[in-house]
Design a protein around this motif. Structure first.
Motif, PDB file in Angstrom:
ATOM      1  N   ARG A  23      36.343   7.481  31.788  1.00  0.00           N
ATOM      2  CA  ARG A  23      36.624   8.845  31.279  1.00  0.00           C
ATOM      3  C   ARG A  23      37.129   8.794  29.836  1.00  0.00           C
ATOM      4  NH1 ARG A  23      39.108   9.260  36.531  1.00  0.00           N
ATOM      5  NH2 ARG A  23      37.719  10.390  37.908  1.00  0.00           N
ATOM      6  N   LEU A  25      36.538   6.442  27.637  1.00  0.00           N
ATOM      7  CA  LEU A  25      35.443   6.032  26.760  1.00  0.00           C
ATOM      8  C   LEU A  25      34.488   7.173  26.462  1.00  0.00           C
ATOM      9  CD1 LEU A  25      34.653   2.500  28.217  1.00  0.00           C
ATOM     10  CD2 LEU A  25      35.767   3.031  26.035  1.00  0.00           C
ATOM     11  N   LEU A  26      34.341   8.098  27.395  1.00  0.00           N
ATOM     12  CA  LEU A  26      33.472   9.253  27.150  1.00  0.00           C
ATOM     13  C   LEU A  26      33.919  10.017  25.915  1.00  0.00           C
ATOM     14  CD1 LEU A  26      32.865  10.590  30.759  1.00  0.00           C
ATOM     15  CD2 LEU A  26      31.144   9.651  29.204  1.00  0.00           C
ATOM     16  N   ASP A  27      35.218  10.039  25.669  1.00  0.00           N
ATOM     17  CA  ASP A  27      35.763  10.765  24.525  1.00  0.00           C
ATOM     18  C   ASP A  27      35.904   9.910  23.270  1.00  0.00           C
ATOM     19  OD1 ASP A  27      36.010  13.094  26.009  1.00  0.00           O
ATOM     20  OD2 ASP A  27      38.036  12.586  26.676  1.00  0.00           O
ATOM     21  N   ASP A  29      34.641   6.046  22.864  1.00  0.00           N
ATOM     22  CA  ASP A  29      33.815   4.878  22.542  1.00  0.00           C
ATOM     23  C   ASP A  29      32.653   4.768  23.529  1.00  0.00           C
ATOM     24  OD1 ASP A  29      32.740   2.509  21.695  1.00  0.00           O
ATOM     25  OD2 ASP A  29      34.512   1.285  22.107  1.00  0.00           O
ATOM     26  N   ARG A  30      31.682   5.614  23.363  1.00  0.00           N
ATOM     27  CA  ARG A  30      30.553   5.652  24.295  1.00  0.00           C
ATOM     28  C   ARG A  30      29.740   4.358  24.323  1.00  0.00           C
ATOM     29  NH1 ARG A  30      28.560  10.855  26.218  1.00  0.00           N
ATOM     30  NH2 ARG A  30      30.232  12.339  25.886  1.00  0.00           N
ATOM     31  N   SER A  31      29.877   3.532  23.307  1.00  0.00           N
ATOM     32  CA  SER A  31      29.091   2.293  23.261  1.00  0.00           C
ATOM     33  C   SER A  31      29.497   1.308  24.357  1.00  0.00           C
ATOM     34  CB  SER A  31      29.236   1.625  21.891  1.00  0.00           C
ATOM     35  OG  SER A  31      30.562   1.171  21.695  1.00  0.00           O
ATOM     36  N   ILE A  33      30.469   2.257  27.500  1.00  0.00           N
ATOM     37  CA  ILE A  33      30.374   2.872  28.828  1.00  0.00           C
ATOM     38  C   ILE A  33      29.505   2.060  29.777  1.00  0.00           C
ATOM     39  CG2 ILE A  33      29.495   4.866  30.098  1.00  0.00           C
ATOM     40  CD1 ILE A  33      30.648   6.611  27.887  1.00  0.00           C
ATOM     41  N   GLN A  34      28.357   1.584  29.320  1.00  0.00           N
ATOM     42  CA  GLN A  34      27.470   0.850  30.229  1.00  0.00           C
ATOM     43  C   GLN A  34      28.148  -0.395  30.785  1.00  0.00           C
ATOM     44  OE1 GLN A  34      24.379   1.944  31.439  1.00  0.00           O
ATOM     45  NE2 GLN A  34      24.968   0.356  32.886  1.00  0.00           N
TER      46      GLN A  34
END
Length: 69
Positions: A23, A25-27, A29-31, A33-34
């Motif tokens: 959650r 990371l969604l705000d 550092d989306r890199s 998330i995987q």
């Protein structure tokens, strides 16, 4: 059984922490998330395997569930 339940409780805490990190990371550092989703998947699969091995046999022997379940 107390040891099994303590381990499962701890695994639930690990999963909750990973979900909170996803959650965050969604705000921010989306890199990443995987990689975190992959970690979460691995932890959940191991947790569910452990539940199946340890709890299902016990639950299958019960004719009725305790009142607090």
């Amino acid at each position: 059984m107390a040891g099994v339940l303590a381990r499962l409780r701890q695994e639930h805490q690990v999963v909750a922490a990973l979900m909170n990190e996803i959650r965050r990371l969604l705000d921010h550092d989306r890199s990443r998330i995987q990689a975190e989703l992959d970690r979460l998947t691995a932890k959940l699969e191991a947790h569910l395997d452990h539940e199946e091995q340890q709890l299902v046999p016990v639950l299958n022997t019960m004719l009725t569930l305790p009142g607090d379940v």
